[in-house]
Scaffold this active site. Sequence first.
Site, PDB file in Angstrom:
ATOM      1  N   LYS B  49       0.847  -1.196   0.000  1.00 21.86           N
ATOM      2  CA  LYS B  49       0.000   0.000   0.000  1.00 21.86           C
ATOM      3  C   LYS B  49       0.884   1.247   0.000  1.00 21.86           C
ATOM      4  CE  LYS B  49      -3.918   1.604   2.859  1.00 21.86           C
ATOM      5  NZ  LYS B  49      -4.652   1.296   4.095  1.00 21.86           N
ATOM      6  N   SER B 124      -9.561   1.352   3.169  1.00 22.97           N
ATOM      7  CA  SER B 124      -8.702   2.132   2.321  1.00 22.97           C
ATOM      8  C   SER B 124      -7.683   1.295   1.541  1.00 22.97           C
ATOM      9  CB  SER B 124      -7.977   3.200   3.127  1.00 22.97           C
ATOM     10  OG  SER B 124      -7.206   2.624   4.119  1.00 22.97           O
ATOM     11  N   SER B 148      -9.894  -1.110   7.230  1.00 25.33           N
ATOM     12  CA  SER B 148      -9.202  -0.900   5.948  1.00 25.33           C
ATOM     13  C   SER B 148      -8.473  -2.090   5.357  1.00 25.33           C
ATOM     14  CB  SER B 148      -8.229   0.279   6.059  1.00 25.33           C
ATOM     15  OG  SER B 148      -8.980   1.468   6.165  1.00 25.33           O
TER      16      SER B 148
END
Lengths: 102, 444
Positions: B49, B124, B148
């Site tokens: 990420k 996310s 997330s």
Amino acid sequence: MTKSTELSTKDIEHLAVLANLQLNEKEIEKFKEQLSKTLNYVENLHELNTSNVSVTNHTTNQKNVFFEDGKICERMFSQEEALANAKETKNKLFVAKRVKGL
Amino acid sequence: MLIEKNEVTSKEVHDFFLERSKKYNPSLNAFVTLIEKESDIQSLPLAIKDNFCTNGIRTTASSKLLDTFVPPYNATVVQKLKNSKISIIGKNNLDAWAHGSSTETSDYGPSKNPWDITKSPGGSSGGSAAAVSAYLAPAAIGSETAGSIRQPASWTGVVGLKPTYGRVSRYGVVAMGSSFDCPGPITLTVEDAAYLLKIIAGKDEYDATSADMPVPDYQSDIKEKKKFTIGITDEYFEGVDDEVKQKTMDALKVFEKMGHTVKKIELISPKYAISVYTILQRAEVSSNLARYTGIRFGNDRSYFGDEAKKRIMLGTYTLSHGYFDAYYKTAQKVRTLIIEDFKKVFQEVDVIISPTTPITALKLGEFEKYPFFGEVMDVLNEPAAVAGIPGISIPIGLDKSNMPIGLQIMGNYFDESSVLNLANQFEKETNFFDVIKKGVEIYG
């Protein structure tokens, strides 16, 4: 600031100064509404009895963690590395705006 | 799948995934940055990420404020992966600053759900989950503040583990909610999650909040033949879509058939966790985002998007004079109540099971209808995030519109072994009803 959970334009403007954010008029109006809504929702916390409850700062109860200053020197930036991402540098220093009032 | 005998070279594996990523990224937008020339190709390529600092490789947190930021250091997680001969194939798209549950707040465009590209992959860590689901990378590292990792894993039909808070170092991760943030693996098998957790877990001198606890051998722990007592509660089925409910009940029957015990328990309603999380996270965000002034790195604060500004403002309010007690302090106290509630329940059961999310993936753009941009969507994930306990999401089937449904297993503090073990047993028994297999097949 007002004590109700209906925020005023002055409230938002004050928060913007504290948060170092420039907001335009439209944003101020929008945030006034959105923040007020959010604050109204979180009022539900007052439904619970927390009179004899202590606060939680760390969920797995770590206490103060220290190490000797200068003991760990494995990860240090060179001056070049530290300055590499700055938009403006001068004499190997970061350039920043003058602090108001000084 | 992950631990292969060397019948192919590292370069071949790396190139295979890089080619797939280049081919499918235009339509899925799972990556903000693809790393074409990895200087030393190790044995395994992973996606990560884009809120993990990677030395010499642009790290944006999906915000144009950091569009040109090139970290001069590796996050501890990244360093640990490199030390285990893992290379990074690319930086995954996320909601900007990890603020969101759909990747729609990303300044680089939303990621798409590989199962239906008109739908969100969740967030996310949406880019990471999409990359794994479409097999653009064999696994990814994401991060979870409240949902997330688990929510996008659920929406894209893969495995996603949020470890116990403090289990994995946050050093070098763009801070969002410092008392919530947990790096964790997103994978195609539970064994892979166990393998990666073993690598990234452990005390870090550079993260004072990381736990001084030994790291178990998760890969052998998950193979132990154990029977668990599973707690379920009505509170975590409220507002849940019928199909999701049904699949969850079906999965519970599978667990019972395997010899595990399902027991009814009571927990505080998850809705209070939403309020606790909303206040504490935004307070922490307002503090953590104060460093982005454009002086030492990045662009100035005018580059913040709406969602970031909104959260900073609310955080500032709840921390300000006159409001601190009513909001921040109260939230911290309710946090204690939630923690005590879980601790009490874990005296009766080993794990707690519920649906991961109340509904399956939403169409892109539908989020506008929801007041807190996803907090309500993450309602079932927030209690574990607030308490700091670990939780894994695993796929348990598909709904009528052919979208994945996820189930979550939550465990006691630092008991990732039980969570992973039970998830692994389910995988070996059902193969997740072929959800993962079908997902990978969509992308040939």
